[in-house]
Scaffold this motif. Sequence first.
Motif, PDB file in Angstrom:
ATOM      1  N   VAL A  92       0.849  -1.193   0.000  1.00  0.00           N
ATOM      2  CA  VAL A  92       0.000   0.000   0.000  1.00  0.00           C
ATOM      3  C   VAL A  92       0.882   1.239   0.000  1.00  0.00           C
ATOM      4  O   VAL A  92       1.791   1.376   0.818  1.00  0.00           O
ATOM      5  CB  VAL A  92      -0.931   0.008   1.225  1.00  0.00           C
ATOM      6  CG1 VAL A  92      -1.839   1.230   1.212  1.00  0.00           C
ATOM      7  CG2 VAL A  92      -1.758  -1.280   1.278  1.00  0.00           C
ATOM      8  N   ARG A  96      -2.165   5.837   0.459  1.00  0.00           N
ATOM      9  CA  ARG A  96      -3.272   4.871   0.404  1.00  0.00           C
ATOM     10  C   ARG A  96      -4.148   5.070  -0.838  1.00  0.00           C
ATOM     11  O   ARG A  96      -5.318   4.687  -0.836  1.00  0.00           O
ATOM     12  CB  ARG A  96      -4.121   4.940   1.683  1.00  0.00           C
ATOM     13  CG  ARG A  96      -3.352   4.516   2.927  1.00  0.00           C
ATOM     14  CD  ARG A  96      -4.209   4.554   4.184  1.00  0.00           C
ATOM     15  NE  ARG A  96      -5.402   3.712   4.106  1.00  0.00           N
ATOM     16  CZ  ARG A  96      -5.404   2.402   4.307  1.00  0.00           C
ATOM     17  NH1 ARG A  96      -4.266   1.762   4.576  1.00  0.00           N
ATOM     18  NH2 ARG A  96      -6.533   1.718   4.245  1.00  0.00           N
ATOM     19  N   GLU A 117      -7.024  -4.042   4.416  1.00  0.00           N
ATOM     20  CA  GLU A 117      -6.555  -2.658   4.466  1.00  0.00           C
ATOM     21  C   GLU A 117      -7.716  -1.664   4.398  1.00  0.00           C
ATOM     22  O   GLU A 117      -7.485  -0.451   4.310  1.00  0.00           O
ATOM     23  CB  GLU A 117      -5.597  -2.392   3.296  1.00  0.00           C
ATOM     24  CG  GLU A 117      -4.377  -3.285   3.262  1.00  0.00           C
ATOM     25  CD  GLU A 117      -3.371  -2.942   4.352  1.00  0.00           C
ATOM     26  OE1 GLU A 117      -3.479  -1.831   4.919  1.00  0.00           O
ATOM     27  OE2 GLU A 117      -2.490  -3.771   4.631  1.00  0.00           O
ATOM     28  N   LEU A 119      -9.663  -1.140   1.891  1.00  0.00           N
ATOM     29  CA  LEU A 119      -9.555  -0.490   0.593  1.00  0.00           C
ATOM     30  C   LEU A 119     -10.374  -1.247  -0.450  1.00  0.00           C
ATOM     31  O   LEU A 119     -10.771  -2.400  -0.229  1.00  0.00           O
ATOM     32  CB  LEU A 119      -8.095  -0.416   0.145  1.00  0.00           C
ATOM     33  CG  LEU A 119      -7.178   0.474   0.985  1.00  0.00           C
ATOM     34  CD1 LEU A 119      -5.726   0.295   0.556  1.00  0.00           C
ATOM     35  CD2 LEU A 119      -7.593   1.944   0.877  1.00  0.00           C
TER      36      LEU A 119
END
Length: 440
Positions: A92, A96, A117, A119
């Motif tokens: 990452v 981010r 994460e 994400l």
Amino acid sequence: MESNPDGGTSSGNAGHWGVTDVAVQWAGNNWAGNYRYDATELHRPQSLAELQELVAATPRLRALGSRHSFTAIPDSAELVTLEAMTGEAVAVAPDRRTVTVDAGLRYGELATALHRESLALHNLASLPHISVAGAVATATHGSGVGNRNLAGAVAGLELVTSSGELVRAARGDADFAGMVVGLGALGVVTRITLEVEPEFQVQQRVFDHLPWAALFEHFDEVVSSAYSVSLFTLLGGDVDMVWVKARTDAGPAPVGELFGATEADGERHPIPGIDPTPTTPQLAEPGLWSDRLPHFRMGFTPSNGDEIQSEYLLPRANAVPALEALLRLGPRVRPLLQTCEIRTIAADDLWMSTAHAQDSVALHFTWVQAQQAVEELLVDLEAALLPLGARPHWGKLFLADAGTLAPRYPHHADFVRLVERLDPRGAFRNDWLERYVLGS
């Protein structure tokens, strides 16, 4: 674009087994079983250094991904798989906004790693079983008027050229737009950097029996009714199903009725009559982006399996004329058709992307396993769609040759020159590329 002849070590579990690459005797089919590879050797390098040495020493070689293509596009005298160089960890970036992954990772595995994460990717294809590198190289896509294909998320990549050099490129570099949808013609992609965003949730609903007249009158409104919309039809009296995938952090989504289509009373499979168990939940229960944007779940065989696929992307402005042409061909098409899916894809700037410089509508066909009959039908189908600006999906079955397709890609000549520069000895060329891409 940066070259590194010395290479280095790759991430993931490269070299995990502690042995060097040994070619194994191999005879295999693609995922659906309609194509048998001519290659008789499959290499499994354990590290980037081994891959570089292998590529530099092999006269003809191509990378084998998840085998989801329906043609000879990945075939060669010898093949290489990056399975032993693929780990599930993602790197990452400090801001981010991007992650870097091993190119052989499958999207379902990538989604799991991104969840750790918090994400997400902007979109996913209809099935999460495909590899990142293979999907990017062929401009594979999901749906949504504002969503680019999966290659549109690429911010950087690394590949090994036929000389064994490791080349890195990032958005903004010269030729980057030509390297992303590379069709396997430029080298073996080893690492890819993807744009990501904060994790989000999606609700999925299905609406049954949308009248054709309503679709033709309100096409843009239907396909814009949610973040991602897919329509499925057997080209009969109406559109059988509209799958609506709405982000919970966006505006209100359709409920109950959609231009005359009624909300389904249970789960559906894109192919009518098939058990919906392999599909993602559809009854409006919110779920992670990765559990709703694909049509199929990772742990099951996607679609039908026993099938052939074709797909054509056209300018979105030509959606209704294209669908009217399909309905006229209905009596020819229906005996071979398992389902036809209609999706939208936002324009991008990638040279060989099927959505290059135009917002597109995709007409996808899942055929029965009848290769000769399907190819005979494609003669009539392409005669109807090509005059409307159709570009065939690179990983699926079509007939149009490079002479027909090259004028549809403004940077086609640039791409051919890029192939000649990065692969001057033709290590990654094959008959399929010569016929459908590089010839003119």
